[in-house]
Design an enzyme around this catalytic site. Structure first.
Site, PDB file in Angstrom:
ATOM      1  N   GLY A   1     -14.244 -36.817 -27.734  1.00  0.00           N
ATOM      2  CA  GLY A   1     -14.856 -37.591 -26.661  1.00  0.00           C
ATOM      3  C   GLY A   1     -14.184 -38.934 -26.478  1.00  0.00           C
ATOM      4  O   GLY A   1     -13.689 -39.528 -27.443  1.00  0.00           O
TER       5      GLY A   1
ATOM      6  N   GLU B   1     -20.314 -30.101 -33.948  1.00  0.00           N
ATOM      7  CA  GLU B   1     -20.798 -30.426 -35.300  1.00  0.00           C
ATOM      8  C   GLU B   1     -21.061 -29.165 -36.123  1.00  0.00           C
ATOM      9  O   GLU B   1     -21.958 -29.134 -36.958  1.00  0.00           O
ATOM     10  CB  GLU B   1     -22.061 -31.302 -35.232  1.00  0.00           C
ATOM     11  CG  GLU B   1     -21.941 -32.550 -34.394  1.00  0.00           C
ATOM     12  CD  GLU B   1     -20.826 -33.483 -34.845  1.00  0.00           C
ATOM     13  OE1 GLU B   1     -20.455 -33.435 -36.029  1.00  0.00           O
ATOM     14  OE2 GLU B   1     -20.315 -34.248 -34.003  1.00  0.00           O
TER      15      GLU B   1
END
Lengths: 675, 675
Positions: free
Chosen positions: B187, B430
């Site tokens: 990101g 994640e």
């Protein structure tokens, strides 16, 4: 094979293809109604793909919503023009040509040909057709079909727009009497069309006669400006369908002449006398057809998603299965197979079911033309339930495919989000799925009543006569016959349970029929789902045992069919076993069969998606490419992102730089960054 | 109540609220850790909502992707500035302030504070922190965390980026040796940051020492131009996250000094000697925390979707239940209740579970600080599984909420697509969910081995010692205790079945451990799911029996908890009954209980979503408004669509008009359109 399909292929994919146990070409012919039709399909696809017009279009994912609308408008006008020039008159030709040109880019002029023209032709009187069809056919009039309102969707009787006849002027006054009565959602309505066929409550001589259809001009045919009393526009951005100007429409006492009510069946005479239609059931037809078509659409969406996910799974390597070994193709992980192979089987099952329902529609329609309306009820129930069943399966399945591609599935580069947002509305439009399932349930309850009264049911529903005390015949060889019987048993049981619960609520608990229906409705939905599921399994079994395929194709389709049936049993196990139909041992057999069938499918997985024969242009996916060169494609996709037109965006000077700490001199900054 | 929540309320909603059997305010306090914290939350939300800066922002749904990025950048820089000015230092304050400012509009500078700074603080040496932290804290350096590559996601060991130490110049050479080694997805990487912490395989003295972290400058700190050898950009449009410039990064032998490797644990000396970290398990921490937080995020996403769908269901009326009666609120249809009430229960269950896991994380962390590492394994297994369980439930549930809103759910006006595309990546990032479930399964297999060897397990997993021959104690009163036992039985059975199948594959079929693991992996995933499900039920039961609520709140939470447990049994019935744990009669009791619990929840449904206390600005939904004035809001939304800025778009003259038939004179056209 089309030229666009021959390229340097990723060795993992090439190896997969070499392992297939059947001739992919044969299966493709089986899916597309023979060699000739398949070649026609490919000819049309190649025509589209190689058209320089299409190559010059900005990719959909890079367009703003406004650009998406403009691009699609341009494209679909061009497609319409080319279809005329090429003389593509059959549904087959138009479908495959359009799909390759603008897959999942919904047309801003599509409702004109799919709804406006057919309704005008079917419901217009001879004089009306003579007057309006030429104008509509050369697109002087561009129309849509305005049914849904802000406050009412599937429940059509509840629509509030009024059409009040004024015998003095011999006009209807079209009006939106409430906020919720404004039309909301009709496709192409906001900006593109200048006419619509509008559904409204007909009032004449002070009486309401229910919903009727009217031809309503919306915009000036010359200037395209909205007409007085007509307030309309686009309804704004949505999850998908950005190319489509779904619209709203609010009417303030708009007057249209008497001959603008479509009068083939119902009529209003000059003095305002209302003349009823001869038979109300005739209007079932087009709705039923659309629902039948949606079954095929669902299969298509799901098979596209499977093609992308399975090709990618053959190319993607991640983690070693044994320590120190090479990283495995992710298609070799059992969990990945369990996500994707049952969906592949579902795509095939729905493909055959879609073709089957379409065929039944054609048969029943020709019976209707001969005055035989016997099967309308059954067809209606079948198409309603299967529409719901297939769109739910498809919607769920596409997302499983997307997530099975890991992070890359989330990028528009995968093509998967686009397929999803284009297909998921199918759960809602043309009849909300839960309502559809309950319509099917209503039919099943009628069938059950007949069974209870000792009647033998004819046709597909005859299985509802099944003796529920029988146990499963399933043994280690897991035959199609025993699998099918399990589905019939489960659906019969669930129909019986729902019916008995409803009866108990009425007879014992004293509830009204309607209360009892509502309080049983979730079980009714489950019963319908089990019924539709049985129909799909039956259709698939019928196809693979029909003897029309060569041995190798039949063998792989049989594995796939068994996988479909076995996976469904494991997925809905409780429904199959709660009355003890399967023994514990049989449950173990079925579960073990799931794993062995997945291993059976494994060598053919890529070939089975290849057989759907999607050109890359239709998939529009970096991950689903025929050549498997996914990483290069993802890199190219990233580089072409509109945000990358400049290395340093203007936003840097505007926002980022001013917020940063200025405790350091430029010289010091320079030193740090140049490290 | 915040001022923004007091308005003229739709009478249907007002009536719903008056029917509630409990004090909503009390439940809100229970959810937000008491009155004081709740009031603080509201104070911060009101600060955000009333900020003129936010009111001036163009709505997210009306922005192009490029505008979405720019708007979010502007917004989040402003938020960061305000957070400083307002002195909001706690996570609580920052979370609620930011949520109300920019809900589901992912930050283009967020990774700096969530990943870059914490990693620098945790893994930097004292000298490194002294040198880089001041620069990072005042945002001279803006960073992100670059882990994922084009070819590798969850499997971190497989990352290919190399950092090769050159003792001559005392530099590391950072390099992307293959196409697949380029960083892809981090990101904020594409356009916003000028630094990153990068994960790379460390090579020194010809040896690879595995993955280590390095500080890498990407852009000139003054001009923001990308540095030599650094090729980077945005990865292009995605399903959601349009506000975030997820990026790609390809390195060509970029040199950084020795002190740019983060050296708190591992070290490289000047001569290239590698010094190992004292304990490798310490790096578990931050991953575990993020996964624990995701459980809470999932609850939040789902409860937002439930708030929207349930308020709308109370306002929307469609079809009469009894002929001739008024149209019913759709919340009164059993099928609608069956879609939404179990999700509402799930949102509560996950809320409590999220708080619970976070608390356990804090406990274990403080134990670790004291040198006690005993519970790291259990916490890791728990957070991995619950992360997967909760994101799957949330993702599935939001879509059910969306479709339960019919067509309007598909419009961005509903707010639901935005929530979905923001939450669904949680299934992948994640730690991909299936991989997470298998990590939990690995722990469960260890527990099983202990059970087999006669060991009594401590803590939550002690239920795995359950005697599987016992039958359910469930009777007509359906106690929480019997429900919980059913979950424990099912999970224990599934853990045993998976373990036995795996052992059989090794011992009887002669497969390697790894093959056997893979061939059992789907059953292992199921076992983990059952384990996590049990944990969630247990947590919910513990909360409602904790005695901390007043009677009315406890009563409604008990119904909700039972609904959660009962619905789960019906949904996964096969898993509960295939060994005969429930009798047929008990299955009927559970199924009937599902319907009666839904009726019990019915009067409190709206109050239960009100208790989550979302301001309208957070929901950003025409359908979920506190005042229930949904139709007016939908109409306003439509009117404000950017496509409606002009009545006649330029596309009319450009594309539509030229394609239309010209068989008619302007005068004739005029006549038709003016009818």
């Amino acid at each position: 094979m089309a030229a666009s399909r021959k390229r340097n292929v990723n060795p993992d994919l090439a190896k997969e293809r070499s392992k297939a146990t059947f001739d992919v070409e044969e299966l493709t012919y089986a899916l597309y109604l023979g060699k000739e039709m398949t070649e026609r399909k490919r000819y049309l696809e190649d025509l589209a793909i190689n058209d320089p017009f299409i190559k010059g279009c900005k990719p959909w994912a890079f367009c703003s919503r406004e650009e998406q609308y403009e691009m699609a408008l341009k494209k679909h006008i061009y497609i319409a023009k080319r279809i005329k020039e090429l003389g593509l008159t059959t549904d087959w030709d138009q479908f495959f040509y359009t799909e390759a040109m603008a897959c999942h880019e919904n047309s801003p002029i599509g409702l004109h040909s799919s709804m406006f023209l057919p309704t005008l032709r079917k419901q217009g009187s001879e004089e009306q057709k003579k007057k309006f069809l030429p104008l509509a056919e050369n697109m002087t009039i561009i129309g849509t079909y305005a049914q849904t309102e802000l406050g009412h969707g599937t429940f059509i009787r509840g629509l509030e727009t009024t059409a009040t006849y004024d015998p003095k002027s011999q006009e209807f006054i079209l009006h939106s009497p409430t906020l919720t009565s404004m039309k909301y959602w009709p496709g192409n309505l906001g900006k593109t069309v200048n006419f619509c066929i509008i559904m409204a409550q007909l009032y004449t001589k002070g009486q309401c006669h229910g919903i009727h259809t009217f031809l309503l001009p919306l915009r000036d045919l010359e200037t395209h400006k909205s007409l007085p009393g007509v307030e309309l526009g686009d309804i704004g951005p949505k999850f998908g369908y950005g190319t489509n100007d779904n619209g709203y429409l609010r009417l303030s006492n708009v007057r249209i002449p008497l001959d603008h009510m479509l009068m083939r069946y119902s009529k209003v005479l000059k003095d305002g006398t209302y003349v009823k239609p001869p038979n109300t059931r005739l209007s079932y037809g087009s709705m039923t057809l659309i629902r039948a078509i949606i079954v095929g659409d669902s299969s298509r969406g799901l098979s596209q998603a499977c093609t992308i996910a399975l090709r990618y799974s053959a190319v993607r390597r991640q983690t070693e299965i044994s320590p120190g070994g090479p990283e495995a193709q992710i298609i070799d992980y059992q969990t990945q197979q369990h996500k994707l192979f049952p969906l592949l089987a579902t795509a095939y099952a729905l493909h055959f079911t879609g073709q089957n329902v379409y065929m039944i529609y054609m048969q029943v329609t020709s019976q209707i033309e001969e005055g035989n309306l016997d099967q309308i009820g059954e067809l209606h129930a079948l198409s309603a339930g299967l529409k719901a069943f297939s769109t739910w399966e498809c919607t769920k399945g596409i997302e499983v495919c997307r997530m099975a591609c890991g992070g890359h599935g989330y990028s528009h580069a995968s093509g998967l989000p686009k397929i999803y947002v284009d297909l998921t509305p199918g759960c809602t439009y043309e009849g909300e799925n839960t309502v559809m399932m309950l319509q099917t349930a209503r039919y099943l309850m009628k069938c059950y009543a007949k069974v209870e009264s000792g009647e033998k049911l004819p046709g597909f529903v005859s299985y509802l006569n099944t003796d529920l005390s029988a146990k499963s015949c399933l043994t280690a060889d897991v035959t199609l016959d025993c699998l099918l019987q399990a589905y019939e048993h489960r659906a019969t049981r669930m129909v019986h349970v729902a019916a008995k619960n409803m009866n108990r609520r009425v007879m014992v608990e004293g509830q009204s029929q309607q209360q009892a229906w509502n309080n049983t409705s979730q079980q009714l939905v489950w019963a319908s789902r089990a019924h539709c599921h049985t129909y799909v399994v039956r259709t698939f079994v019928d196809m693979v045992t029909s003897g029309v395929y060569d041995n190798q194709v039949q063998e792989v389709l049989t594995s796939l069919c068994k996988l479909y049936a076995v996976h469904g049993i494991v997925e809905y196990l409780g429904e199959f076993i709660q009355d003890g139909y399967f023994s514990t041992k049989q449950v173990d057999i079925v579960t073990d069969k799931l794993w062995s069938l997945m291993q059976e499918i494994r060598p053919n997985a890529v070939a089975l998606v290849d057989a759907f024969d999607y050109p890359d242009a239709v998939l529009d996916s970096c991950l689903g490419r025929y050549d498997g060169n996914v990483y290069q494609a993802l890199y190219e996709y990233a580089k072409s992102s509109p945000l990358n037109q400049k290395d340093v965006l203007d936003t840097y000077e505007k926002y980022v730089k001013p917020m940063r700490g200025d405790n350091f001199s430029s010289a010091e900054l320079l030193k740090i960054s140049k490290l």
